[in-house]
Design a protein around this motif. Sequence first.
Motif, PDB file in Angstrom:
ATOM      1  N   GLY A 102       0.799  -1.214   0.000  1.00  0.00           N
ATOM      2  CA  GLY A 102       0.000   0.000   0.000  1.00  0.00           C
ATOM      3  C   GLY A 102       0.833   1.265   0.000  1.00  0.00           C
ATOM      4  N   ARG A 103       0.155   2.377   0.235  1.00  0.00           N
ATOM      5  CA  ARG A 103       0.797   3.690   0.167  1.00  0.00           C
ATOM      6  C   ARG A 103       1.540   4.064   1.454  1.00  0.00           C
ATOM      7  NH1 ARG A 103      -0.799   6.845  -4.084  1.00  0.00           N
ATOM      8  NH2 ARG A 103      -2.599   6.140  -5.282  1.00  0.00           N
ATOM      9  N   ASP A 104       1.052   3.592   2.607  1.00  0.00           N
ATOM     10  CA  ASP A 104       1.640   4.042   3.860  1.00  0.00           C
ATOM     11  C   ASP A 104       1.504   2.946   4.913  1.00  0.00           C
ATOM     12  OD1 ASP A 104      -1.048   4.201   4.867  1.00  0.00           O
ATOM     13  OD2 ASP A 104      -1.210   6.200   3.969  1.00  0.00           O
ATOM     14  N   ALA A 105       1.937   3.272   6.140  1.00  0.00           N
ATOM     15  CA  ALA A 105       1.984   2.274   7.205  1.00  0.00           C
ATOM     16  C   ALA A 105       0.622   1.720   7.568  1.00  0.00           C
ATOM     17  CB  ALA A 105       2.651   2.878   8.444  1.00  0.00           C
ATOM     18  N   ARG A 106      -0.437   2.447   7.293  1.00  0.00           N
ATOM     19  CA  ARG A 106      -1.782   1.966   7.624  1.00  0.00           C
ATOM     20  C   ARG A 106      -2.162   0.725   6.823  1.00  0.00           C
ATOM     21  NH1 ARG A 106      -5.016   7.451   6.679  1.00  0.00           N
ATOM     22  NH2 ARG A 106      -3.546   7.402   4.921  1.00  0.00           N
ATOM     23  N   SER A 107      -1.491   0.511   5.695  1.00  0.00           N
ATOM     24  CA  SER A 107      -1.811  -0.632   4.842  1.00  0.00           C
ATOM     25  C   SER A 107      -1.131  -1.914   5.300  1.00  0.00           C
ATOM     26  CB  SER A 107      -1.409  -0.338   3.397  1.00  0.00           C
ATOM     27  OG  SER A 107       0.002  -0.185   3.300  1.00  0.00           O
TER      28      SER A 107
ATOM     29  N   HIS B 244       1.575  -3.560   4.689  1.00  0.00           N
ATOM     30  CA  HIS B 244       2.709  -3.656   3.779  1.00  0.00           C
ATOM     31  C   HIS B 244       2.820  -2.348   3.002  1.00  0.00           C
ATOM     32  CE1 HIS B 244       1.731  -8.076   4.179  1.00  0.00           C
ATOM     33  NE2 HIS B 244       3.011  -8.023   4.511  1.00  0.00           N
ATOM     34  N   TYR B 245       3.889  -1.633   3.225  1.00  0.00           N
ATOM     35  CA  TYR B 245       4.080  -0.364   2.532  1.00  0.00           C
ATOM     36  C   TYR B 245       5.509  -0.317   1.988  1.00  0.00           C
ATOM     37  CZ  TYR B 245       6.020   0.882   7.130  1.00  0.00           C
ATOM     38  OH  TYR B 245       6.720   0.889   8.294  1.00  0.00           O
TER      39      TYR B 245
ATOM     40  N   VAL C 166       9.074   0.263   1.504  1.00  0.00           N
ATOM     41  CA  VAL C 166      10.301   0.602   2.218  1.00  0.00           C
ATOM     42  C   VAL C 166      11.448  -0.078   1.478  1.00  0.00           C
ATOM     43  CG1 VAL C 166      11.587   0.438   4.376  1.00  0.00           C
ATOM     44  CG2 VAL C 166       9.098   0.722   4.427  1.00  0.00           C
TER      45      VAL C 166
ATOM     46  N   ASP D 183       2.557  -3.567  -8.211  1.00  0.00           N
ATOM     47  CA  ASP D 183       2.993  -2.927  -6.965  1.00  0.00           C
ATOM     48  C   ASP D 183       4.436  -2.442  -7.060  1.00  0.00           C
ATOM     49  OD1 ASP D 183       0.516  -3.301  -5.899  1.00  0.00           O
ATOM     50  OD2 ASP D 183       1.070  -4.940  -4.562  1.00  0.00           O
TER      51      ASP D 183
ATOM     52  N   ARG E 266       4.568   1.463  -6.422  1.00  0.00           N
ATOM     53  CA  ARG E 266       5.068   1.834  -5.095  1.00  0.00           C
ATOM     54  C   ARG E 266       6.572   2.088  -5.052  1.00  0.00           C
ATOM     55  NH1 ARG E 266       0.195   3.225  -4.479  1.00  0.00           N
ATOM     56  NH2 ARG E 266      -1.303   1.533  -4.068  1.00  0.00           N
TER      57      ARG E 266
END
Length: 289
Positions: free
Chosen positions: A23-28, A30-31, A33, A122, A126
Amino acid sequence: MSVTPPVARLSVRPAPVFRGRIGRDARSGHYAVPRRYRLHLSPADPDGLRIAVTHSLLGLDRACPVTFLPAVPDCPDGGHGALRPLYDASAHHYTGPAVAPVLSDDWSGRIVSTHGPDIARDLARRFGGGRAALYPCGTESEIEAVERMCAQGIEAAAQRAGAAGTGAAERAAALDTLLHTLGVLDQGLSVQPCLIGDQITAADVELWVALVQLDTVHRHHLDAEAVHRIAGHPALWAYARRLAGHPAFGVHLDLDGIARRHHARCQGLEAAGSAVQILDWAAHTAPVQ
């Protein structure tokens, strides 16, 4: 180039065991990095080849390392022994084969996805940043149409056209579907260098891998006349030859591995088309730098 897929059977890709997304950020969860994720690929496998080419086009050697697997899986069930710990850690009492491709999370030691198209998307969305725009804005429907054309009009049609257990009428109909698809693509590529505009996109990765499979795998089960008709699309095969010379494509073309994988898995009968090579892939493949 506007593409419309022919009517044919659904894609032959098996259902993925894992289908997580980055995903886009930590809320997903898996983001994106750098160096958090790792790819496990065998370029002799079509999905592995697609992802390897995508990875190279995006220049992700440092951001997302790759572990390359043998062309022929070493387990009796068709899985890779090296992937078994990842599968065991990711699914309780998993009993299926540990197949590639795999996108794993080094932080957790578990699998994110085994779905090739999702993994490629992805990586591009990403991690792509300012690099090659493999999924340009507004082209998603065209790219999906090319994916269907390749899966249905090339790969599945070629398999049916060379299947020994089917009747002559069904094989002829499948060959007609295949030739129609190649004709549509050849016509478009006769007036522009890539499938969608002037730059390489994910659609070109998809088509190039399908053409590699058509010439190195599927033609072995077709008669010589059919292969000559398939070869009679000059713009299409010139395009395939040109992309083979691109470092991101040709460096991953393991002709010996594809042949070994095919012979290990295939139960079909070899036909006269096996002697009619369409492209000399080795002669046009970009050398390793």
